[in-house]
Write a protein that holds these residues in place. Sequence first.
Motif, PDB file in Angstrom:
ATOM      1  N   ALA A 195      29.585 -56.089  20.594  1.00  0.00           N
ATOM      2  CA  ALA A 195      30.251 -55.140  21.562  1.00  0.00           C
ATOM      3  C   ALA A 195      29.378 -53.931  21.819  1.00  0.00           C
ATOM      4  CB  ALA A 195      31.676 -54.920  21.150  1.00  0.00           C
ATOM      5  N   HIS A 196      28.277 -53.514  20.981  1.00  0.00           N
ATOM      6  CA  HIS A 196      27.662 -52.448  20.815  1.00  0.00           C
ATOM      7  C   HIS A 196      26.558 -52.560  21.898  1.00  0.00           C
ATOM      8  CE1 HIS A 196      29.463 -51.060  17.003  1.00  0.00           C
ATOM      9  NE2 HIS A 196      29.331 -52.326  16.740  1.00  0.00           N
TER      10      HIS A 196
ATOM     11  N   LEU B 174      26.244 -60.505  30.304  1.00  0.00           N
ATOM     12  CA  LEU B 174      27.397 -60.888  31.410  1.00  0.00           C
ATOM     13  C   LEU B 174      26.913 -62.014  32.082  1.00  0.00           C
ATOM     14  CD1 LEU B 174      29.934 -60.054  32.923  1.00  0.00           C
ATOM     15  CD2 LEU B 174      28.407 -58.525  34.578  1.00  0.00           C
ATOM     16  N   GLU B 175      25.905 -62.316  32.525  1.00  0.00           N
ATOM     17  CA  GLU B 175      25.476 -63.614  33.376  1.00  0.00           C
ATOM     18  C   GLU B 175      25.695 -64.746  32.493  1.00  0.00           C
ATOM     19  OE1 GLU B 175      21.550 -65.420  35.599  1.00  0.00           O
ATOM     20  OE2 GLU B 175      21.494 -63.306  34.809  1.00  0.00           O
ATOM     21  N   LEU B 176      25.383 -64.780  31.344  1.00  0.00           N
ATOM     22  CA  LEU B 176      25.632 -65.828  30.302  1.00  0.00           C
ATOM     23  C   LEU B 176      27.129 -66.064  30.005  1.00  0.00           C
ATOM     24  CD1 LEU B 176      24.218 -67.822  28.330  1.00  0.00           C
ATOM     25  CD2 LEU B 176      24.639 -65.938  26.710  1.00  0.00           C
TER      26      LEU B 176
ATOM     27  N   LEU C 275      31.650 -65.525  25.898  1.00  0.00           N
ATOM     28  CA  LEU C 275      31.316 -64.934  24.491  1.00  0.00           C
ATOM     29  C   LEU C 275      32.259 -63.736  24.314  1.00  0.00           C
ATOM     30  CD1 LEU C 275      27.677 -64.024  25.762  1.00  0.00           C
ATOM     31  CD2 LEU C 275      28.377 -65.718  24.297  1.00  0.00           C
ATOM     32  N   SER C 276      32.658 -63.792  23.067  1.00  0.00           N
ATOM     33  CA  SER C 276      34.052 -62.532  22.520  1.00  0.00           C
ATOM     34  C   SER C 276      33.158 -61.672  21.814  1.00  0.00           C
ATOM     35  CB  SER C 276      34.709 -63.234  21.502  1.00  0.00           C
ATOM     36  OG  SER C 276      35.416 -64.475  22.007  1.00  0.00           O
ATOM     37  N   PRO C 277      33.295 -60.440  22.359  1.00  0.00           N
ATOM     38  CA  PRO C 277      32.382 -59.315  21.804  1.00  0.00           C
ATOM     39  C   PRO C 277      33.121 -58.673  20.419  1.00  0.00           C
ATOM     40  CG  PRO C 277      33.693 -58.513  23.897  1.00  0.00           C
ATOM     41  CD  PRO C 277      33.745 -60.194  23.582  1.00  0.00           C
ATOM     42  N   VAL C 278      32.423 -58.302  19.581  1.00  0.00           N
ATOM     43  CA  VAL C 278      32.944 -58.060  18.382  1.00  0.00           C
ATOM     44  C   VAL C 278      32.207 -56.489  17.874  1.00  0.00           C
ATOM     45  CG1 VAL C 278      33.816 -60.073  17.580  1.00  0.00           C
ATOM     46  CG2 VAL C 278      31.509 -59.195  16.852  1.00  0.00           C
ATOM     47  N   SER C 279      32.904 -55.734  17.208  1.00  0.00           N
ATOM     48  CA  SER C 279      32.253 -54.425  16.855  1.00  0.00           C
ATOM     49  C   SER C 279      31.867 -54.458  15.629  1.00  0.00           C
ATOM     50  CB  SER C 279      33.126 -53.157  17.457  1.00  0.00           C
ATOM     51  OG  SER C 279      33.304 -53.436  18.626  1.00  0.00           O
ATOM     52  N   SER C 280      31.061 -53.702  14.865  1.00  0.00           N
ATOM     53  CA  SER C 280      30.891 -53.592  13.390  1.00  0.00           C
ATOM     54  C   SER C 280      31.031 -54.810  12.748  1.00  0.00           C
ATOM     55  CB  SER C 280      31.957 -52.410  13.069  1.00  0.00           C
ATOM     56  OG  SER C 280      31.564 -51.171  13.739  1.00  0.00           O
ATOM     57  N   ASP C 281      30.369 -55.766  13.131  1.00  0.00           N
ATOM     58  CA  ASP C 281      30.368 -57.015  12.261  1.00  0.00           C
ATOM     59  C   ASP C 281      29.581 -56.949  11.236  1.00  0.00           C
ATOM     60  OD1 ASP C 281      27.632 -58.837  13.074  1.00  0.00           O
ATOM     61  OD2 ASP C 281      28.314 -57.436  14.596  1.00  0.00           O
ATOM     62  N   LYS C 282      29.762 -57.713  10.214  1.00  0.00           N
ATOM     63  CA  LYS C 282      28.866 -57.606   8.834  1.00  0.00           C
ATOM     64  C   LYS C 282      27.745 -58.799   9.043  1.00  0.00           C
ATOM     65  CE  LYS C 282      31.166 -54.595   7.188  1.00  0.00           C
ATOM     66  NZ  LYS C 282      30.717 -52.910   7.248  1.00  0.00           N
TER      67      LYS C 282
ATOM     68  N   PRO D   5      22.017 -61.451  22.127  1.00  0.00           N
ATOM     69  CA  PRO D   5      22.353 -61.784  20.875  1.00  0.00           C
ATOM     70  C   PRO D   5      23.630 -62.867  20.955  1.00  0.00           C
ATOM     71  CG  PRO D   5      23.223 -59.717  21.098  1.00  0.00           C
ATOM     72  CD  PRO D   5      22.320 -59.889  22.392  1.00  0.00           C
ATOM     73  N   VAL D   6      23.640 -63.934  20.452  1.00  0.00           N
ATOM     74  CA  VAL D   6      24.683 -64.869  20.627  1.00  0.00           C
ATOM     75  C   VAL D   6      24.978 -65.530  18.933  1.00  0.00           C
ATOM     76  CG1 VAL D   6      25.944 -66.931  21.307  1.00  0.00           C
ATOM     77  CG2 VAL D   6      24.324 -65.366  22.969  1.00  0.00           C
ATOM     78  N   MET D   7      26.107 -65.287  18.476  1.00  0.00           N
ATOM     79  CA  MET D   7      26.545 -65.780  17.194  1.00  0.00           C
ATOM     80  C   MET D   7      27.530 -67.159  17.337  1.00  0.00           C
ATOM     81  SD  MET D   7      26.756 -62.328  15.254  1.00  0.00           S
ATOM     82  CE  MET D   7      27.206 -61.418  16.769  1.00  0.00           C
ATOM     83  N   VAL D   8      27.116 -68.343  17.079  1.00  0.00           N
ATOM     84  CA  VAL D   8      27.923 -69.514  16.992  1.00  0.00           C
ATOM     85  C   VAL D   8      28.717 -69.905  16.048  1.00  0.00           C
ATOM     86  CG1 VAL D   8      27.628 -71.892  17.855  1.00  0.00           C
ATOM     87  CG2 VAL D   8      25.992 -70.124  18.545  1.00  0.00           C
ATOM     88  N   ARG D   9      30.078 -69.589  15.990  1.00  0.00           N
ATOM     89  CA  ARG D   9      30.983 -70.401  15.138  1.00  0.00           C
ATOM     90  C   ARG D   9      31.425 -72.024  15.519  1.00  0.00           C
ATOM     91  NH1 ARG D   9      32.718 -69.198  10.321  1.00  0.00           N
ATOM     92  NH2 ARG D   9      35.029 -69.906  10.993  1.00  0.00           N
ATOM     93  N   ALA D  10      31.247 -72.374  16.669  1.00  0.00           N
ATOM     94  CA  ALA D  10      31.386 -73.933  16.978  1.00  0.00           C
ATOM     95  C   ALA D  10      30.501 -74.517  16.549  1.00  0.00           C
ATOM     96  CB  ALA D  10      31.735 -73.955  18.618  1.00  0.00           C
ATOM     97  N   ARG D  11      30.792 -75.949  15.830  1.00  0.00           N
ATOM     98  CA  ARG D  11      29.905 -76.680  15.548  1.00  0.00           C
ATOM     99  C   ARG D  11      30.371 -78.030  16.042  1.00  0.00           C
ATOM    100  NH1 ARG D  11      27.414 -74.867  10.941  1.00  0.00           N
ATOM    101  NH2 ARG D  11      26.922 -76.699  10.191  1.00  0.00           N
TER     102      ARG D  11
END
Length: 269
Positions: free
Chosen positions: A91-92, A110-112, A124-131, A157-163
Amino acid sequence: MPDVRPSPIAGQWYEGDPEMLARNVDEYLEDAQLPELDGEVIAVIAPHAGHAYSGAVAGYAFAALHGQAPDLVAVIAPMHHPYVEPLITTAHDAYSTPLGEVSVDKDALLELDVILKSELGFGLSPVSSDKEHSIEIELPFLQRSFPSEPSDWKLLPVMVRAREPRVSKALGRTLANVLRNRNFALVASTDLSHFYNHKTALNYDRTMLQEIESFNPERAFDVERAGRGFACGLGAFTAVMWASRELGADKVQVLRHATSGDVTGDIHP
């Protein structure tokens, strides 16, 4: 003022002093002894353990991008922390490292996001202050590989939880659509097997690397489902493989592999 994500890992996962960090990363890049690479490098896969363990291997990946001057760098990585959302971004407005700030390309995100929603029904779900470390650990390499001038590159940046193959394939194709008409670099962030003895880790890693080198992301999922190889960034690097195929890549080449045992000397059965 931009909203900058503070680093949760500088000084722990990698050197916190800017001069030392720059020196270390430059040495990793300079020490990489690449074979002759035919054609254009569209994407690279890099590890994301602490630099003391992964830096020498990562140096090969980023050295392969030498000479490029992208405007946009997409880093696709796993999310190790227990978020429920399948696809996550920051989200940053920027990431912070000891080497400075890396701006996030909000327009590209946004396009993605829009295309993903049409393909998958979610974006995409934006998150703040992730570790999460898997994106940030690559940034000093990018900062030393690509000068801020003249390219002045930004990060996607994209982080993938889905497998799931369905999600990774859709992400890959969507990435290709977003990147196709841009001057880009594409990075997948992943480690392979975890917590096994050296011999077992090598067997698992070789099996997964064979499927990566075969350029068949579907089979990488098959290997993990069968328990014959593992990768924490399975959903991330397969998405990058699908994107690369859409963008014209026709070959995967393994440049370097190592385990933590190669660094620590703990290679006993």
